[in-house]
Design an enzyme around this catalytic site. Structure first.
Site, PDB file in Angstrom:
ATOM      1  N   ASN A 164     -10.472  -2.987  -6.092  1.00 24.09           N
ATOM      2  CA  ASN A 164      -9.716  -2.100  -7.003  1.00 24.09           C
ATOM      3  C   ASN A 164     -10.384  -1.936  -8.368  1.00 24.09           C
ATOM      4  OD1 ASN A 164      -6.405  -3.134  -5.803  1.00 24.09           O
ATOM      5  ND2 ASN A 164      -7.705  -1.445  -5.129  1.00 24.09           N
ATOM      6  N   TRP A 165     -11.307  -2.856  -8.718  1.00 26.43           N
ATOM      7  CA  TRP A 165     -12.050  -2.698  -9.978  1.00 26.43           C
ATOM      8  C   TRP A 165     -12.830  -1.376  -9.990  1.00 26.43           C
ATOM      9  CZ3 TRP A 165     -10.556  -5.284 -13.901  1.00 26.43           C
ATOM     10  CH2 TRP A 165     -10.175  -6.630 -13.813  1.00 26.43           C
ATOM     11  N   ASP A 199       0.832  -1.207   0.000  1.00 24.03           N
ATOM     12  CA  ASP A 199       0.000   0.000   0.000  1.00 24.03           C
ATOM     13  C   ASP A 199       0.868   1.258   0.000  1.00 24.03           C
ATOM     14  OD1 ASP A 199      -2.376   1.376  -0.024  1.00 24.03           O
ATOM     15  OD2 ASP A 199      -2.632   1.350   2.146  1.00 24.03           O
ATOM     16  N   GLY A 200       0.327   2.319  -0.571  1.00 24.32           N
ATOM     17  CA  GLY A 200       0.983   3.625  -0.488  1.00 24.32           C
ATOM     18  C   GLY A 200       1.540   4.150  -1.798  1.00 24.32           C
ATOM     19  N   ASN A 201       1.278   3.444  -2.898  1.00 24.75           N
ATOM     20  CA  ASN A 201       1.800   3.906  -4.200  1.00 24.75           C
ATOM     21  C   ASN A 201       1.276   5.293  -4.559  1.00 24.75           C
ATOM     22  OD1 ASN A 201       2.945   1.417  -4.417  1.00 24.75           O
ATOM     23  ND2 ASN A 201       1.545   0.629  -5.959  1.00 24.75           N
ATOM     24  N   GLY A 202      -0.035   5.484  -4.371  1.00 28.15           N
ATOM     25  CA  GLY A 202      -0.663   6.753  -4.739  1.00 28.15           C
ATOM     26  C   GLY A 202      -0.122   7.892  -3.897  1.00 28.15           C
ATOM     27  N   HIS A 205       2.604   3.491  -8.907  1.00 28.90           N
ATOM     28  CA  HIS A 205       2.455   2.061  -9.221  1.00 28.90           C
ATOM     29  C   HIS A 205       3.671   1.560  -9.996  1.00 28.90           C
ATOM     30  CE1 HIS A 205      -1.510   2.126  -7.592  1.00 28.90           C
ATOM     31  NE2 HIS A 205      -2.057   2.844  -8.559  1.00 28.90           N
ATOM     32  N   SER A 220      -7.029  -5.909  -5.850  1.00 31.79           N
ATOM     33  CA  SER A 220      -8.131  -6.493  -5.074  1.00 31.79           C
ATOM     34  C   SER A 220      -9.442  -6.433  -5.872  1.00 31.79           C
ATOM     35  CB  SER A 220      -8.308  -5.729  -3.755  1.00 31.79           C
ATOM     36  OG  SER A 220      -8.848  -4.449  -4.027  1.00 31.79           O
TER      37      SER A 220
HETATM   38  C1  FPP Z   1      -2.009   0.154  -3.348  1.00 33.40           C
HETATM   39  O1  FPP Z   1      -1.538   1.473  -3.406  1.00 33.40           O
HETATM   40  C2  FPP Z   1      -1.459  -0.632  -4.448  1.00 33.40           C
HETATM   41  C3  FPP Z   1      -2.189  -1.178  -5.455  1.00 33.40           C
HETATM   42  C4  FPP Z   1      -3.651  -1.019  -5.536  1.00 33.40           C
HETATM   43  C5  FPP Z   1      -1.580  -1.920  -6.564  1.00 33.40           C
HETATM   44  C6  FPP Z   1      -0.274  -2.589  -6.306  1.00 33.40           C
HETATM   45  C7  FPP Z   1       0.487  -2.618  -7.571  1.00 33.40           C
HETATM   46  C8  FPP Z   1       1.831  -2.565  -7.711  1.00 33.40           C
HETATM   47  C9  FPP Z   1       2.752  -2.598  -6.571  1.00 33.40           C
HETATM   48  C10 FPP Z   1       2.483  -2.448  -9.055  1.00 33.40           C
HETATM   49  C11 FPP Z   1       2.228  -3.526 -10.041  1.00 33.40           C
HETATM   50  C12 FPP Z   1       2.246  -4.899  -9.498  1.00 33.40           C
HETATM   51  C13 FPP Z   1       3.012  -5.925  -9.942  1.00 33.40           C
HETATM   52  C14 FPP Z   1       2.840  -7.259  -9.354  1.00 33.40           C
HETATM   53  C15 FPP Z   1       4.024  -5.768 -10.977  1.00 33.40           C
HETATM   54  P1  FPP Z   1      -2.590   2.675  -3.418  1.00 33.40           P
HETATM   55  O2  FPP Z   1      -2.746   3.115  -4.818  1.00 33.40           O
HETATM   56  O3  FPP Z   1      -3.864   2.251  -2.741  1.00 33.40           O
HETATM   57  O4  FPP Z   1      -1.851   3.741  -2.568  1.00 33.40           O
HETATM   58  P2  FPP Z   1      -2.516   4.865  -1.641  1.00 33.40           P
HETATM   59  O5  FPP Z   1      -3.083   4.162  -0.433  1.00 33.40           O
HETATM   60  O6  FPP Z   1      -1.353   5.711  -1.297  1.00 33.40           O
HETATM   61  O7  FPP Z   1      -3.551   5.566  -2.467  1.00 33.40           O
END
Ligand code: FPP
Length: 251
Positions: free
Chosen positions: A61-62, A13-16, A30, A58
């Site tokens: 996530n859709w 978690d935490g990409n965004g 991501h 998940s």
């Molecule tokens: C949650 O971060 C992460 C995801 C919904 C997707 C995870 C995907 C990856 C790590 C990249 C691609 C995967 C592979 C297997 C190559 P968030 O977007 O909910 O972050 P936030 O809580 O900061 O908004």
């Protein structure tokens, strides 16, 4: 290494937030997150983790904006095309867990190709991508499969126990995770492996997934190794068991 967990599961978690904190669009988070996947898979293989389950997408996530969903799908395919040979060379079998029939066909095809390429009689490690995955859905699907076996007269409902149930989950051959890591600081399990994490050690770190490097993973492992896993027993019972079982296999 002492007491290496056999199965590690990670909520990435935490990409965004990572991207937004740099003033960039979420997709860039991501993309950087996909690089950490490579790094952590490599580290798990190096230290002897046998099963690594990653929550990559998940069922919830859709509902994200369509462009983010399609970028995540494309990133997944890019990752598979980039990593296929490395996975094969390191005898890492790719497997998936979830309602993957919902994924776009080009993603399904790429997954099938890499799963076939990395099928080994004796893999050194399993990389389990949880895609279009929801823990409640998995439990519902297991209940349906059990119900169907009962209806066909193959299973006595009185004989259904926890082991029967576990055999009807998406990856019945996998042990339960020893360690569940969640990056990004939220203390919740977000519908991930609900059945399987009953006795997992949970480690939550504020580090956002794109910043989660090998050293951060090492800290999670060190914390895991410092914990006493009691499975409902007392400390004295655990110590007694360890002394009765002779030399303990720690990894
Ligand atoms: C949650 O971060 C992460 C995801 C919904 C997707 C995870 C995907 C990856 C790590 C990249 C691609 C995967 C592979 C297997 C190559 P968030 O977007 O909910 O972050 P936030 O809580 O900061 O908004």
């Amino acid at each position: 290494m002492e007491k290496t967990p056999s199965h590690v599961a990670i909520i990435m978690d935490g990409n965004g937030r990572w991207a937004e904190s740099h003033g960039w669009g979420r997709v860039r988070g991501h993309r950087e997150g996909a690089n950490r996947v490579d790094e952590i898979v490599t580290e798990c293989r190096r230290i002897g983790v046998r099963y690594l389950s990653l929550y990559a997408f998940s069922t919830e996530n859709w509902n994200r904006p369509a462009h983010e969903v399609s970028m995540l799908m494309r990133l997944l395919v890019q990752y598979l095309r980039r990593m296929d040979k490395k996975l094969h060379k390191n005898q890492i079998s790719l497997v998936t867990q979830g309602t993957t029939h919902r994924l776009p066909v080009y993603v399904q095809n790429e997954l099938k190709r890499v799963m076939k390429l990395t099928r080994f009689d004796e893999p050194r490690m399993f990389l389990n991508l949880c895609l279009s995955y929801g823990g409640r859905q998995e439990i519902v699907d297991a209940a349906k499969a059990i119900g169907a076996s009962v209806k066909r007269g193959e299973l006595d409902p009185e004989a259904v126990d926890e082991a029967t149930f576990a055999r009807h989950l998406y990856q019945p051959g996998f042990p339960d995770p020893d360690l569940l890591i969640r990056t990004g600081g939220e203390s919740r399990v977000s519908n991930f492996l609900l059945w399987q994490i009953a006795y997992s050690e949970i480690y939550v770190t504020p580090v956002l997934w794109p910043d989660f490097h090998t050293a951060d993973f090492g800290e999670a492992l060190a914390t895991f190794q410092s914990r006493e896993r009691r499975f409902g027993l007392t400390s004295a019972q655990i110590l007694n068991r360890l002394s009765l079982s002779g030399p303990v296999r720690l990894s």
